[in-house]
Design a protein around this motif. Structure first.
Motif, PDB file in Angstrom:
ATOM      1  N   GLN A   1       0.954  -1.118  -0.024  1.00 43.08           N
ATOM      2  CA  GLN A   1      -0.100  -0.068  -0.022  1.00 43.08           C
ATOM      3  C   GLN A   1       0.767   1.110   0.004  1.00 43.08           C
ATOM      4  O   GLN A   1       0.583   2.151  -0.568  1.00 43.08           O
ATOM      5  N   ASP A   2       2.120   1.210   0.768  1.00 43.16           N
ATOM      6  CA  ASP A   2       2.771   2.429   0.750  1.00 43.16           C
ATOM      7  C   ASP A   2       3.561   2.758  -0.459  1.00 43.16           C
ATOM      8  O   ASP A   2       4.007   3.744  -1.109  1.00 43.16           O
ATOM      9  N   ALA A   3       3.818   1.550  -1.362  1.00 41.37           N
ATOM     10  CA  ALA A   3       4.437   1.525  -2.541  1.00 41.37           C
ATOM     11  C   ALA A   3       3.449   2.100  -3.595  1.00 41.37           C
ATOM     12  O   ALA A   3       3.760   2.835  -4.307  1.00 41.37           O
ATOM     13  N   LYS A   4       2.228   1.673  -3.344  1.00 39.66           N
ATOM     14  CA  LYS A   4       1.256   2.136  -4.187  1.00 39.66           C
ATOM     15  C   LYS A   4       1.084   3.667  -4.331  1.00 39.66           C
ATOM     16  O   LYS A   4       0.834   4.548  -5.068  1.00 39.66           O
ATOM     17  N   GLU A   5       0.977   4.189  -2.943  1.00 39.40           N
ATOM     18  CA  GLU A   5       0.861   5.819  -2.354  1.00 39.40           C
ATOM     19  C   GLU A   5       2.066   6.379  -3.249  1.00 39.40           C
ATOM     20  O   GLU A   5       1.841   7.453  -3.539  1.00 39.40           O
ATOM     21  N   ALA A   6       3.272   5.650  -2.778  1.00 41.30           N
ATOM     22  CA  ALA A   6       4.413   6.486  -3.412  1.00 41.30           C
ATOM     23  C   ALA A   6       4.309   6.793  -4.744  1.00 41.30           C
ATOM     24  O   ALA A   6       4.604   8.035  -5.395  1.00 41.30           O
ATOM     25  N   MET A   7       3.877   5.797  -5.488  1.00 43.72           N
ATOM     26  CA  MET A   7       3.624   5.936  -7.066  1.00 43.72           C
ATOM     27  C   MET A   7       2.764   6.762  -7.374  1.00 43.72           C
ATOM     28  O   MET A   7       3.018   7.874  -8.144  1.00 43.72           O
ATOM     29  N   THR A   8       1.514   6.948  -6.492  1.00 43.19           N
ATOM     30  CA  THR A   8       0.718   7.837  -6.775  1.00 43.19           C
ATOM     31  C   THR A   8       0.874   9.322  -6.649  1.00 43.19           C
ATOM     32  O   THR A   8       0.617  10.107  -7.375  1.00 43.19           O
ATOM     33  N   LEU A   9       1.854   9.522  -5.713  1.00 41.44           N
ATOM     34  CA  LEU A   9       2.376  10.852  -5.282  1.00 41.44           C
ATOM     35  C   LEU A   9       3.349  11.076  -6.254  1.00 41.44           C
ATOM     36  O   LEU A   9       4.029  12.490  -6.163  1.00 41.44           O
ATOM     37  N   GLY A  10       3.874  10.322  -6.995  1.00 42.95           N
ATOM     38  CA  GLY A  10       4.892  10.915  -7.934  1.00 42.95           C
ATOM     39  C   GLY A  10       6.332  10.616  -7.718  1.00 42.95           C
ATOM     40  O   GLY A  10       7.264  11.309  -8.017  1.00 42.95           O
ATOM     41  N   VAL A  11       6.522   9.613  -6.857  1.00 42.47           N
ATOM     42  CA  VAL A  11       7.798   9.255  -6.355  1.00 42.47           C
ATOM     43  C   VAL A  11       8.702   8.748  -7.680  1.00 42.47           C
ATOM     44  O   VAL A  11       8.124   8.374  -8.824  1.00 42.47           O
ATOM     45  N   ASN A  12       9.893   9.203  -7.888  1.00 44.14           N
ATOM     46  CA  ASN A  12      10.823   8.931  -9.079  1.00 44.14           C
ATOM     47  C   ASN A  12      11.633   7.619  -8.974  1.00 44.14           C
ATOM     48  O   ASN A  12      11.733   7.114 -10.121  1.00 44.14           O
ATOM     49  N   GLY A  13      11.762   7.159  -7.816  1.00 52.09           N
ATOM     50  CA  GLY A  13      12.609   6.006  -7.831  1.00 52.09           C
ATOM     51  C   GLY A  13      12.129   5.192  -6.316  1.00 52.09           C
ATOM     52  O   GLY A  13      11.848   5.894  -5.333  1.00 52.09           O
ATOM     53  N   LEU A  14      12.370   3.690  -6.452  1.00 53.02           N
ATOM     54  CA  LEU A  14      12.427   3.197  -5.053  1.00 53.02           C
ATOM     55  C   LEU A  14      13.491   2.080  -5.379  1.00 53.02           C
ATOM     56  O   LEU A  14      13.524   1.240  -6.329  1.00 53.02           O
ATOM     57  N   VAL A  15      14.500   2.099  -4.346  1.00 51.37           N
ATOM     58  CA  VAL A  15      15.518   1.341  -4.340  1.00 51.37           C
ATOM     59  C   VAL A  15      15.490   0.631  -2.915  1.00 51.37           C
ATOM     60  O   VAL A  15      15.187   1.053  -1.923  1.00 51.37           O
ATOM     61  N   ILE A  16      15.782  -0.848  -3.125  1.00 52.38           N
ATOM     62  CA  ILE A  16      15.738  -1.873  -1.897  1.00 52.38           C
ATOM     63  C   ILE A  16      17.188  -1.542  -1.210  1.00 52.38           C
ATOM     64  O   ILE A  16      18.061  -1.629  -2.163  1.00 52.38           O
ATOM     65  N   LYS A  17      17.263  -1.408   0.045  1.00 53.58           N
ATOM     66  CA  LYS A  17      18.788  -1.287   0.736  1.00 53.58           C
ATOM     67  C   LYS A  17      19.597  -2.374   0.463  1.00 53.58           C
ATOM     68  O   LYS A  17      20.755  -2.214   0.251  1.00 53.58           O
ATOM     69  N   ALA A  18      19.139  -3.447   0.271  1.00 57.20           N
ATOM     70  CA  ALA A  18      20.194  -4.758   0.127  1.00 57.20           C
ATOM     71  C   ALA A  18      20.515  -4.588  -1.341  1.00 57.20           C
ATOM     72  O   ALA A  18      21.881  -5.057  -1.231  1.00 57.20           O
ATOM     73  N   THR A  19      20.092  -4.049  -2.212  1.00 52.23           N
ATOM     74  CA  THR A  19      20.504  -4.124  -3.699  1.00 52.23           C
ATOM     75  C   THR A  19      21.027  -2.668  -4.127  1.00 52.23           C
ATOM     76  O   THR A  19      21.341  -2.328  -5.099  1.00 52.23           O
ATOM     77  N   ALA A  20      21.008  -1.807  -2.986  1.00 50.15           N
ATOM     78  CA  ALA A  20      21.523  -0.189  -3.027  1.00 50.15           C
ATOM     79  C   ALA A  20      23.077  -0.073  -3.910  1.00 50.15           C
ATOM     80  O   ALA A  20      23.111   0.461  -4.738  1.00 50.15           O
ATOM     81  N   PRO A  21      23.729  -1.107  -3.438  1.00 54.03           N
ATOM     82  CA  PRO A  21      25.299  -0.884  -3.839  1.00 54.03           C
ATOM     83  C   PRO A  21      25.131  -1.188  -5.433  1.00 54.03           C
ATOM     84  O   PRO A  21      25.937  -0.518  -6.211  1.00 54.03           O
ATOM     85  N   ARG A  22      24.325  -2.020  -5.898  1.00 55.95           N
ATOM     86  CA  ARG A  22      24.233  -2.270  -7.479  1.00 55.95           C
ATOM     87  C   ARG A  22      23.254  -1.338  -7.974  1.00 55.95           C
ATOM     88  O   ARG A  22      23.513  -1.095  -9.163  1.00 55.95           O
TER      89      ARG A  22
END
Length: 208
Positions: free
Chosen positions: A87-108
């Motif tokens: 639900q938070d991911a859906k709201e973030a996208m609705t609000l126009g977030v530009n990127g979503l990165v998971i911390k575990a894969t952030a170095p990549r």
């Protein structure tokens, strides 16, 4: 150089991001530990892109996203998270977030995300995006009571939930008190509510 503000309450994560970006075309112009510090440092740091931990004290990255979009601030925002509710991911996208990165894969993935966002594109972790799309198409998606609201209206609803009065909301978002009243009227109309109390209760039920 593209100026980046980093907000994460874990100093090691923040330091890791600075090391990752060293030598790239991205310059960390501010590194803060809370959502409140993000808002306090925007004017001075003047970042081009914000990288925000979604879970922080005082204000979460998602709350900062709501607030900035409510102000009409459209600068790119990337949310960094160890895990995110559908639900938070859906709201973030609705609000126009530009990127979503998971911390575990952030170095990549973080540099790839920053490159895409700086070029005017959006970049999302594939698993998170798929889950959000599945959530949108599922019956559960209908349970979001704030679904009819625009990003600005969601930002105002969030501030009402925090107990701010109209003048305080106006000061927070750089609006006039009259404009806040107009938006609240639209919010009540869209959600078929009669009072601020009903809005607070509805927003609280949404978090359960």
């Amino acid at each position: 150089m593209t100026k980046v503000l980093v907000a994460d309450d874990d100093p090691l994560t923040a330091a890791g991001i600075e090391v990752l970006l060293a030598g790239s075309r991205f310059e960390v112009v501010a590194s803060v530990r809370s959502g409140s510090e993000v808002l306090e440092n925007l004017a001075g740091a003047r970042p081009d892109i914000l990288v925000l931990d979604i879970r922080m004290p005082e204000r979460s990255g998602l709350d900062v996203l709501r607030t900035l979009r409510g102000r009409g601030d459209t600068r790119p925002i990337i949310l960094l998270t160890g895990g995110i509710r559908d639900q938070d991911a859906k709201e973030a996208m609705t609000l126009g977030v530009n990127g979503l990165v998971i911390k575990a894969t952030a170095p990549r993935d973080l540099l790839a995300c920053l490159d895409a966002v700086a070029s005017g594109r959006r970049w999302f972790d594939q698993e998170v995006m798929q889950r959000a799309m599945d959530f949108v198409s599922s019956p559960e998606a209908e349970r979001d009571p704030l679904g009819p609201l625009s990003p600005r209206e969601r930002g105002i609803a969030s501030l009402v939930q925090r107990g701010l009065r109209n003048k305080e909301i106006a000061d927070e978002l750089g609006l006039t008190e009259g404009t806040v009243k107009v938006h609240l009227h639209k919010i009540f109309e869209k959600l078929r509510l009669q009072s601020r109390t009903e809005l607070i209760l509805l927003a609280a039920a949404r978090e359960e």
